[in-house]
Design a protein around this motif. Structure first.
Motif, PDB file in Angstrom:
ATOM      1  N   GLY A  42      38.497 -19.347   0.147  1.00  0.00           N
ATOM      2  CA  GLY A  42      36.915 -18.946   0.111  1.00  0.00           C
ATOM      3  C   GLY A  42      36.468 -18.686  -1.384  1.00  0.00           C
ATOM      4  O   GLY A  42      35.050 -18.275  -1.262  1.00  0.00           O
ATOM      5  N   LYS A  43      37.156 -18.766  -2.421  1.00  0.00           N
ATOM      6  CA  LYS A  43      36.552 -18.577  -3.749  1.00  0.00           C
ATOM      7  C   LYS A  43      37.034 -19.693  -4.683  1.00  0.00           C
ATOM      8  O   LYS A  43      38.036 -20.332  -4.409  1.00  0.00           O
ATOM      9  N   GLY A  44      36.142 -19.857  -5.577  1.00  0.00           N
ATOM     10  CA  GLY A  44      36.669 -20.773  -6.798  1.00  0.00           C
ATOM     11  C   GLY A  44      36.179 -22.074  -6.720  1.00  0.00           C
ATOM     12  O   GLY A  44      35.183 -22.489  -5.799  1.00  0.00           O
ATOM     13  N   GLU A  45      36.599 -23.177  -7.412  1.00  0.00           N
ATOM     14  CA  GLU A  45      36.136 -24.561  -7.633  1.00  0.00           C
ATOM     15  C   GLU A  45      36.173 -25.340  -6.145  1.00  0.00           C
ATOM     16  O   GLU A  45      35.278 -26.292  -5.955  1.00  0.00           O
ATOM     17  N   LEU A  46      37.316 -25.102  -5.465  1.00  0.00           N
ATOM     18  CA  LEU A  46      37.429 -25.808  -3.991  1.00  0.00           C
ATOM     19  C   LEU A  46      36.345 -25.732  -3.125  1.00  0.00           C
ATOM     20  O   LEU A  46      35.786 -26.656  -2.466  1.00  0.00           O
ATOM     21  N   VAL A  47      35.527 -24.417  -3.251  1.00  0.00           N
ATOM     22  CA  VAL A  47      34.336 -24.389  -2.285  1.00  0.00           C
ATOM     23  C   VAL A  47      33.281 -25.275  -2.796  1.00  0.00           C
ATOM     24  O   VAL A  47      32.431 -25.502  -1.747  1.00  0.00           O
ATOM     25  N   SER A  48      33.161 -25.790  -4.033  1.00  0.00           N
ATOM     26  CA  SER A  48      32.057 -26.608  -4.388  1.00  0.00           C
ATOM     27  C   SER A  48      32.126 -27.831  -3.538  1.00  0.00           C
ATOM     28  O   SER A  48      31.033 -28.737  -3.639  1.00  0.00           O
ATOM     29  N   MET A  49      33.190 -28.095  -3.154  1.00  0.00           N
ATOM     30  CA  MET A  49      33.327 -29.505  -2.347  1.00  0.00           C
ATOM     31  C   MET A  49      32.334 -29.347  -1.020  1.00  0.00           C
ATOM     32  O   MET A  49      32.268 -30.566  -0.380  1.00  0.00           O
ATOM     33  N   PHE A  50      32.106 -28.298  -0.425  1.00  0.00           N
ATOM     34  CA  PHE A  50      31.528 -28.155   0.712  1.00  0.00           C
ATOM     35  C   PHE A  50      29.883 -27.703   0.478  1.00  0.00           C
ATOM     36  O   PHE A  50      29.810 -26.475   0.027  1.00  0.00           O
ATOM     37  N   GLY A  51      28.997 -28.724   0.912  1.00  0.00           N
ATOM     38  CA  GLY A  51      27.757 -28.344   0.513  1.00  0.00           C
ATOM     39  C   GLY A  51      26.859 -27.418   1.527  1.00  0.00           C
ATOM     40  O   GLY A  51      27.355 -27.073   2.445  1.00  0.00           O
ATOM     41  N   ARG A  52      26.018 -26.526   0.871  1.00  0.00           N
ATOM     42  CA  ARG A  52      25.439 -25.411   1.760  1.00  0.00           C
ATOM     43  C   ARG A  52      24.659 -26.111   2.595  1.00  0.00           C
ATOM     44  O   ARG A  52      23.847 -27.008   2.609  1.00  0.00           O
ATOM     45  N   ASP A  53      24.562 -25.517   3.720  1.00  0.00           N
ATOM     46  CA  ASP A  53      23.804 -25.617   4.940  1.00  0.00           C
ATOM     47  C   ASP A  53      22.509 -25.135   5.115  1.00  0.00           C
ATOM     48  O   ASP A  53      22.771 -23.742   5.476  1.00  0.00           O
ATOM     49  N   ALA A  54      21.527 -25.474   4.469  1.00  0.00           N
ATOM     50  CA  ALA A  54      20.424 -24.665   4.263  1.00  0.00           C
ATOM     51  C   ALA A  54      19.741 -24.256   5.622  1.00  0.00           C
ATOM     52  O   ALA A  54      19.070 -23.016   5.783  1.00  0.00           O
ATOM     53  N   SER A  55      19.854 -25.127   6.540  1.00  0.00           N
ATOM     54  CA  SER A  55      19.348 -24.551   7.989  1.00  0.00           C
ATOM     55  C   SER A  55      20.077 -23.567   8.591  1.00  0.00           C
ATOM     56  O   SER A  55      19.371 -22.838   9.225  1.00  0.00           O
TER      57      SER A  55
END
Length: 423
Positions: A152-165
Motif C-alpha cells: 500500500g505504499k511507494g511507487e506501485l500505488v501510483s498505478m492506481f488512480g484516485r477515485d474522486a467520487s
C-alpha cells in the motif's frame, strides 16, 4: 496450475498467498523484507481484528496465535468534557463498555507476518525478497496469469488512480502516533474482561487503548489520533522512542487522565515499539496499467485506504483477501482480464463501502444525534452492545447511526423495551 504473483506481504497479501497455495495455485510472493527483518523491525500497525476477519483466518487454519493473544470481549467509549479551569484536567462526560458477540484479537504484525511468511515458504511457495518497481512488474507479468499489488505504499500505488467520487478527503485527517507498552494497569470498570477503549476528546482527537500480543508477550497499544495542527499533532521529528513515550504519557495526563492513571508504570515493549505518521484516506481505481499494456489488480489498502480511526485496516485487508480468493477460485481457467478485475473489486466494495462511509463519518465532528446515541448507551446496554458490534459489521450503522430520525426511533424502541429499575 495457474501462476499468480502477489506483491506485498502484509495481512492481505499473505492471507491471499496462503489461501491460493492451499488450493493448488503456484504462487510467488514478493516482499521488500525477510521474515527476520520484519520480526526485528518497527511496529507497523494498531491491528485489532473482529469476529468476521478472525474467522477468515480460522477458515484457512492460519489462526496460529489465537490461544496466546488476549481475548477482547468488549469495546468501550468515553467522551471527555472541557478541562477544569482550576486543575486543567478533563473528566468524562460519557463512559460505557459494549459487549462483543464474538471475541476480537490483536497480534503484532511483526509476529504474524513473519510467521505467515515462513509458513508460506515451508509449504513450497516461492518467496522473492525484492523491492518491486513498476518496471519489475512489467517484466514479471508476462510469466504469470495474474499479478496483484498488495503493497500500500511507494511507487506501485501510483498505478492506481484516485477515485474522486469515493474520496471526500484530499489531505490527512489525523496525525497518528503509536506506542506498544508493558505494565498497563487494569481498567477500573469491568476488569474481569479485556476491552478496547476509545476515548474521544472533542476538537482534539482520539485515544485508543487496546490489548495485544507482541514479541515479548501480552502488551497494550496506546494510539493517539490527533486533528492536524492541534495539540496531539506533536510527534513529527521525534526519533527517540523514549521521548515518544514520554510525550504520549504527557498527553494522556492532560486529555485522558483516567487512562493516565493506569499508565504510570508503563515501559516500551522494545526500542522499535513506536510509530508516527499520517496519510489521506483514499479510494483508488482497482486496475493498474503497466507500460507494456498488461494489467494488475490492486488489493486491500492499495485501493481502499481508510483512516484507522475505526480500527478497520486489518479487518478490511482480511475481508478483501477472502473476497478476492473466492473470485479467483470461481474464475477457473478463464482469463484474469481488466473486466474481471473490476468485477472482483466491485464484489469486495459491497462490504468495503460501509467501512469507508462509517470511517469518513467518524473523522468529522459528531452531530447531535450521534452524541445522543453515545449518551444513551451509558444507560441502555443494548445500544452500547450494538455500537461495539458495528466494528465487526459496519453495514449495521446504515439502520440507525447516520440519520437523526432513525437514531431517535431506535432509541425510543430500546427505551420502551428496557426494564424499569426499582427505586
Amino acid at each position: 496450475m495457474r501462476k499468480i504473483l502477489i506483491v506485498g506481504a502484509g495481512q492481505s497479501g499473505l492471507q491471499l498467498a496462503l489461501g491460493l497455495q492451499s488450493h493448488g495455485y503456484e504462487v510467488t510472493l514478493m516482499s521488500n523484507r525477510t521474515a527476520d527483518e520484519i520480526r526485528t523491525g518497527r511496529v507497523m500497525s494498531t491491528q485489532c481484528m473482529f469476529h468476521t476477519a478472525l474467522q477468515h483466518e480460522r477458515d484457512l487454519r492460519l489462526n496460529f496465535w489465537e490461544d496466546q493473544a488476549p481475548r477482547i470481549e468488549g469495546l468501550g467509549v468515553s467522551v471527555a468534557g472541557p478541562p477544569d479551569e482550576a486543575t486543567g484536567s478533563s473528566t468524562r462526560l460519557i463512559d460505557w463498555v459494549g459487549r462483543l458477540d464474538g471475541i476480537a484479537q490483536s497480534v503484532d504484525q511483526r509476529v504474524k507476518m513473519a510467521g505467515w511468511m515462513e509458513t508460506f515458504a515451508e509449504r513450497g511457495g516461492q518467496l522473492v525478497v525484492h523491492g518491486a518497481a513498476v518496471s519489475d512488474l512489467d517484466y514479471f507479468s508476462r510469466a504469470y496469469d495474474l499479478v496483484m499489488v498488495a503493497a500500500g505504499k511507494g511507487e506501485l500505488v501510483s498505478m492506481f488512480g484516485r477515485d474522486a467520487s469515493r474520496s471526500p478527503y484530499e489531505t490527512p485527517q489525523r496525525a497518528l502516533s503509536v506506542a506498544y507498552v508493558h505494565g498497563m494497569g487494569p481498567r477500573p470498570e469491568h476488569p474481569e474482561f479485556d476491552a478496547v477503549r476509545c476515548n474521544v476528546v472533542p476538537g482534539v482527537g482520539e485515544l485508543f487503548v487496546m490489548p495485544t500480543l507482541t514479541l515479548s508477550g501480552r502488551a497494550d497499544i496506546l494510539f493517539w489520533e490527533g486533528i492536524p495542527g492541534g495539540p496531539l499533532d506533536a510527534f513529527q521529528g521525534i526519533k527517540d522512542p523514549n521521548e515518544h513515550l514520554a510525550l504520549t504519557l504527557e498527553l494522556l495526563k492532560r486529555f485522558t487522565p483516567w487512562e493516565y492513571a493506569r499508565s504510570t508504570a508503563v515501559e516500551l515493549t522494545d526500542a522499535r515499539g513506536t510509530l508516527a505518521g499520517r496519510y489521506a484516506p483514499t479510494v483508488r481505481q482497482p486496475v493498474g496499467h503497466l507500460p507494456s499494456g498488461g494489467v494488475v489488480l490492486g488489493v486491500a489498502d492499495v485501493v481502499v485506504a481508510n483512516d484507522p480511526i475505526t480500527g478497520q485496516g486489518s479487518n478490511s485487508a482480511s475481508k478483501c483477501a477472502a473476497s478476492y480468493l473466492a473470485s479467483i477460485l470461481e474464475r477457473g481457467d478463464e482469463p484474469f482480464d481488466a473486466a474481471w478485475m473490476r468485477a472482483t473489486f466491485d464484489r469486495y466494495w459491497q462490504t468495503a463501502q460501509y467501512v469507508t462511509k462509517w470511517t469518513n463519518a467518524m473523522l468529522a465532528p459528531p452531530p447531535e444525534h450521534v452524541l445522543n446515541l453515545f449518551g444513551a448507551a451509558g444507560g441502555l446496554q443494548p445500544v452500547a452492545d450494538r455500537f461495539a458490534n458495528g466494528f465487526n459489521d459496519p453495514a449495521d450503522f446504515e439502520h440507525y447511526f447516520y440519520d437523526p430520525d432513525l437514531a431517535a426511533a431506535y432509541l425510543a424502541r430500546v427505551g420502551e423495551a428496557a426494564p424499569e429499575v426499582p427505586a
